[in-house]
Design a protein around this motif. Sequence first.
Motif, PDB file in Angstrom:
ATOM      1  N   UNK A 133       0.828   2.364   1.575  1.00  0.00           N
ATOM      2  CA  UNK A 133       2.141   1.708   1.599  1.00  0.00           C
ATOM      3  C   UNK A 133       2.231   0.666   2.711  1.00  0.00           C
ATOM      4  N   UNK A 134       1.419   0.799   3.739  1.00  0.00           N
ATOM      5  CA  UNK A 134       1.424  -0.170   4.851  1.00  0.00           C
ATOM      6  C   UNK A 134       0.493  -1.355   4.582  1.00  0.00           C
ATOM      7  N   UNK A 135      -0.267  -1.295   3.463  1.00  0.00           N
ATOM      8  CA  UNK A 135      -1.362  -2.254   3.312  1.00  0.00           C
ATOM      9  C   UNK A 135      -1.082  -3.360   2.296  1.00  0.00           C
ATOM     10  N   UNK A 136       0.210  -3.636   2.088  1.00  0.00           N
ATOM     11  CA  UNK A 136       0.574  -4.708   1.166  1.00  0.00           C
ATOM     12  C   UNK A 136      -0.057  -6.032   1.569  1.00  0.00           C
ATOM     13  N   UNK A 137      -0.194  -6.275   2.874  1.00  0.00           N
ATOM     14  CA  UNK A 137      -0.758  -7.554   3.349  1.00  0.00           C
ATOM     15  C   UNK A 137      -2.218  -7.720   2.941  1.00  0.00           C
ATOM     16  N   UNK A 138      -2.868  -6.586   2.542  1.00  0.00           N
ATOM     17  CA  UNK A 138      -4.258  -6.668   2.060  1.00  0.00           C
ATOM     18  C   UNK A 138      -4.294  -6.753   0.531  1.00  0.00           C
ATOM     19  N   UNK A 139      -3.123  -6.835  -0.077  1.00  0.00           N
ATOM     20  CA  UNK A 139      -3.050  -6.895  -1.545  1.00  0.00           C
ATOM     21  C   UNK A 139      -3.433  -5.579  -2.196  1.00  0.00           C
ATOM     22  N   UNK A 140      -3.229  -4.456  -1.484  1.00  0.00           N
ATOM     23  CA  UNK A 140      -3.581  -3.146  -2.040  1.00  0.00           C
ATOM     24  C   UNK A 140      -2.536  -2.722  -3.072  1.00  0.00           C
ATOM     25  N   UNK A 141      -3.013  -2.432  -4.286  1.00  0.00           N
ATOM     26  CA  UNK A 141      -2.115  -1.913  -5.340  1.00  0.00           C
ATOM     27  C   UNK A 141      -2.688  -0.608  -5.844  1.00  0.00           C
TER      28      UNK A 141
ATOM     29  N   UNK B 266      -7.371   2.062  -6.731  1.00  0.00           N
ATOM     30  CA  UNK B 266      -6.527   0.860  -6.834  1.00  0.00           C
ATOM     31  C   UNK B 266      -6.668   0.273  -8.238  1.00  0.00           C
ATOM     32  N   UNK B 267      -5.720  -0.574  -8.597  1.00  0.00           N
ATOM     33  CA  UNK B 267      -5.754  -1.212  -9.924  1.00  0.00           C
ATOM     34  C   UNK B 267      -6.823  -2.313  -9.922  1.00  0.00           C
ATOM     35  N   UNK B 268      -7.242  -2.747 -11.103  1.00  0.00           N
ATOM     36  CA  UNK B 268      -8.259  -3.821 -11.150  1.00  0.00           C
ATOM     37  C   UNK B 268      -7.782  -5.100 -10.455  1.00  0.00           C
ATOM     38  N   UNK B 269      -6.467  -5.307 -10.393  1.00  0.00           N
ATOM     39  CA  UNK B 269      -5.943  -6.529  -9.757  1.00  0.00           C
ATOM     40  C   UNK B 269      -5.839  -6.429  -8.230  1.00  0.00           C
ATOM     41  N   UNK B 270      -6.008  -5.237  -7.697  1.00  0.00           N
ATOM     42  CA  UNK B 270      -5.837  -5.036  -6.258  1.00  0.00           C
ATOM     43  C   UNK B 270      -6.822  -5.928  -5.485  1.00  0.00           C
ATOM     44  N   UNK B 271      -6.326  -6.638  -4.486  1.00  0.00           N
ATOM     45  CA  UNK B 271      -7.200  -7.568  -3.743  1.00  0.00           C
ATOM     46  C   UNK B 271      -8.217  -6.804  -2.903  1.00  0.00           C
ATOM     47  N   UNK B 272      -7.824  -5.636  -2.390  1.00  0.00           N
ATOM     48  CA  UNK B 272      -8.749  -4.782  -1.640  1.00  0.00           C
ATOM     49  C   UNK B 272      -8.937  -3.502  -2.444  1.00  0.00           C
ATOM     50  N   UNK B 273     -10.179  -3.009  -2.473  1.00  0.00           N
ATOM     51  CA  UNK B 273     -10.477  -1.792  -3.231  1.00  0.00           C
ATOM     52  C   UNK B 273     -10.283  -0.576  -2.331  1.00  0.00           C
ATOM     53  N   UNK B 274      -9.554   0.417  -2.833  1.00  0.00           N
ATOM     54  CA  UNK B 274      -9.416   1.678  -2.086  1.00  0.00           C
ATOM     55  C   UNK B 274     -10.083   2.777  -2.916  1.00  0.00           C
ATOM     56  N   UNK B 275     -10.877   3.615  -2.241  1.00  0.00           N
ATOM     57  CA  UNK B 275     -11.629   4.651  -2.963  1.00  0.00           C
ATOM     58  C   UNK B 275     -11.441   6.018  -2.322  1.00  0.00           C
ATOM     59  N   UNK B 276     -11.672   7.060  -3.118  1.00  0.00           N
ATOM     60  CA  UNK B 276     -11.845   8.405  -2.562  1.00  0.00           C
ATOM     61  C   UNK B 276     -13.308   8.760  -2.792  1.00  0.00           C
ATOM     62  N   UNK B 277     -14.010   9.086  -1.715  1.00  0.00           N
ATOM     63  CA  UNK B 277     -15.420   9.471  -1.812  1.00  0.00           C
ATOM     64  C   UNK B 277     -15.565  10.824  -1.120  1.00  0.00           C
TER      65      UNK B 277
END
Length: 429
Positions: free
Chosen positions: A377-385, A401-412
């Motif tokens: 929720x704090x990472x809007x400036x990175x285009x995280x969706x 994250x969605x395919x459109x998200x500018x930054x990729x977020x993962x669970x590993x």
Amino acid sequence: MGNGLMSNRDRRECPAALRAAIRYEVKGNAAMKVLVINCGSSSLKFQLIDSGSEQCLAKGLCERIGIEGSMITYAPEGGDKEKTVTPMPDHTEAIRLVLEALTNPATGVVKSLEEIGAVGHRVVHGGEKFAESVVIDDGVLAAVEECNDLAPLHNPANLIGINACKKLMPNTPMVGVFDTAFHQTMPEEAYMYGLPYEYYQKYKIRRYGFHGTSHSYVSAKAAEVLGKKYEDLKIIVCHLGNGASVSAVKNGKCVDTSMGLTPLEGLIMGTRSGDIDPAIIEFLAHKEDRSIDEIMSVLNKKSGVLGLSGNLSSDFRDLEDGYNRGDANAVRALNTYCYRVAKYVGSYVAAMNGVDVICFTAGIGENAPLVRNFVCGYLGYLGVELDQEANHKRGEDIVITTPDSRTTVMVIPTNEELAIARETVRLVG
Ligand code: ADP
């Protein structure tokens, strides 16, 4: 014989010396069973891993070593977990019991100790001496001992575990894998504190960082899952377990991490405070009439989300339940925790001049969608969706994250034991 294996005809015609050499070569490439040991002062976790299939064959835990009521928990893969209360006056006895369990005719997973090709030991602090895993010999043991000052609770226990194993398996090669090693690539500006330089020169006071095996495994795995070159990526790993740390991994190398000289620095953790104004220590010592040792114990054992939640819990399952009930203590603890994670992410975006991938791992990182939601929720400036459906999945390497998200977020999901086994095979296989 192009595949390295010998036909029967080869065997008949091959001189004995060459046969031995070929056997060695084949063994060198063959899979082996690696015993991974993580030894604490009164506990010992173990896993036996087949390096070929990378499957865990058996795992368990010895608890209360040297204390009354000691017990061993043993679970072969696919079998029942068994708990046995039995005296364990020292670590040698604990390891003897582990080896007995692994070779037990009914529930063991190997016929004899000969089948265990190597032992990989987790070692907490390698100081500046170890930037990589090493095959353990007397010189290494002495060098680890020299780091005891830096981790007085952990390193002596790790050494006891290594020595106990050496006693019982004198001919089995052993490898030390250091929690600090992955972070040794940090540049000076990231590892120096704003203290008189002589303290670095005299006592090696600097940032070392911990959870390195996890940060290394997770960041490399993220690149692999995305099908991208590790060396081309800027990755931030949030290892959120009971102990928690963030790292910045640029082009395959760690450039900063949140834990410091000790694991107390950085994020708010289960019971550790993380970053505080250092003047609070003196202030509290005066106000509460307590010694520095007592205050340090508060910072390590009574702070973090446990303290922040007014002792509600250090366990995020309880905090999430509390949050959903609207409990003000749980809300305060979760909000403060997630804000701190987001601040570290932001500072590492600055340190790397950008970020491609943010990974969540460890008990909370892997299992708490609420925490990931708040942090992202704090990472809007990175285009995280965030993709909310993916964010609620469990137990797999996944992009949330969605395919459109500018930054990729993962669970590993992290796997420190497997990483230790791989390092062990790399060095002695
Ligand atoms: P460590 O190895 O540092 O002891 P772990 O990585 O095992 O820590 O993480 C332990 C933390 O994971 C605990 O705080 C626990 O609350 C949290 N955790 C485990 N399972 C869940 C879950 N299902 N939901 C939320 N938190 C969880």
